[in-house]
Design a protein around this motif. Structure first.
Motif, mmCIF file in Angstrom:
data_model
loop_
_atom_site.group_PDB
_atom_site.id
_atom_site.type_symbol
_atom_site.label_atom_id
_atom_site.label_comp_id
_atom_site.label_asym_id
_atom_site.label_seq_id
_atom_site.Cartn_x
_atom_site.Cartn_y
_atom_site.Cartn_z
ATOM 1 N N LYS A 123 -116.984 20.020 3.772
ATOM 2 C CA LYS A 123 -117.798 20.872 4.642
ATOM 3 C C LYS A 123 -118.460 21.999 3.860
ATOM 4 O O LYS A 123 -119.632 22.322 4.087
ATOM 5 C CB LYS A 123 -116.963 21.414 5.792
ATOM 6 C CG LYS A 123 -116.579 20.324 6.776
ATOM 7 C CD LYS A 123 -116.236 20.889 8.113
ATOM 8 C CE LYS A 123 -115.848 19.787 9.067
ATOM 9 N NZ LYS A 123 -116.932 19.349 9.902
ATOM 10 N N LEU A 124 -117.736 22.591 2.921
ATOM 11 C CA LEU A 124 -118.324 23.636 2.085
ATOM 12 C C LEU A 124 -119.437 23.066 1.210
ATOM 13 O O LEU A 124 -120.486 23.691 1.046
ATOM 14 C CB LEU A 124 -117.254 24.287 1.208
ATOM 15 C CG LEU A 124 -116.334 25.263 1.916
ATOM 16 C CD1 LEU A 124 -115.157 25.625 1.030
ATOM 17 C CD2 LEU A 124 -117.099 26.513 2.319
ATOM 18 N N TYR A 155 -123.466 24.211 1.319
ATOM 19 C CA TYR A 155 -124.204 24.728 0.177
ATOM 20 C C TYR A 155 -125.145 23.692 -0.450
ATOM 21 O O TYR A 155 -125.727 23.931 -1.501
ATOM 22 C CB TYR A 155 -123.241 25.299 -0.865
ATOM 23 C CG TYR A 155 -122.583 26.560 -0.362
ATOM 24 C CD1 TYR A 155 -123.285 27.757 -0.324
ATOM 25 C CD2 TYR A 155 -121.287 26.543 0.130
ATOM 26 C CE1 TYR A 155 -122.703 28.917 0.173
ATOM 27 C CE2 TYR A 155 -120.697 27.703 0.619
ATOM 28 C CZ TYR A 155 -121.407 28.877 0.640
ATOM 29 O OH TYR A 155 -120.834 30.019 1.126
ATOM 30 N N GLY A 156 -125.273 22.544 0.209
ATOM 31 C CA GLY A 156 -126.235 21.539 -0.240
ATOM 32 C C GLY A 156 -125.867 20.829 -1.523
ATOM 33 O O GLY A 156 -126.752 20.339 -2.240
ATOM 34 N N VAL A 157 -124.578 20.737 -1.822
ATOM 35 C CA VAL A 157 -124.157 20.062 -3.054
ATOM 36 C C VAL A 157 -123.192 18.905 -2.767
ATOM 37 O O VAL A 157 -122.422 18.497 -3.628
ATOM 38 C CB VAL A 157 -123.525 21.058 -4.070
ATOM 39 C CG1 VAL A 157 -124.557 22.061 -4.546
ATOM 40 C CG2 VAL A 157 -122.311 21.763 -3.472
#
Length: 94
Positions: free
Chosen positions: A82-83, A87-89
């Motif tokens: 989810k993190l 952050y789009g990574v």
């Protein structure tokens, strides 16, 4: 640039606090108790595996499961995903 960002994220994982783990779990509605968060933080501080390498990530979560439980390891994996999405990574976790 990607390598530097991954190193930064890996360092951040090692520096997570119990409070942060609990805040993230609440934010993403993932059940993690205080004692589980304490075990997670302790395990992440000792972790030498690369969380962006599939084999390293597998070893990291396997060790976490042995120190806590499979459910806790799954919960932390969900948090990581989810993190990464936030952050789009997320593609770095493939």
């Amino acid at each position: 640039m990607k390598n530097m960002a991954q190193q930064f994220i890996t360092q951040k994982l090692r520096e997570l606090t119990v409070k942060e783990v609990l805040e993230y779990s609440k934010k993403y509605n993932i059940s993690v108790s205080k004692s589980e968060a304490e075990a997670v933080v302790k395990a992440l501080k000792k972790n030498k595996e690369n969380p962006f390498d599939p084999d390293g990530r597998k070893k990291m979560f396997k060790k976490l499961a042995s120190l806590t439980s499979k459910d806790t390891a799954r919960s932390v994996h969900k948090l990581l995903v989810k993190l990464a999405n936030e952050y789009g990574v997320s593609h770095w976790l493939k």
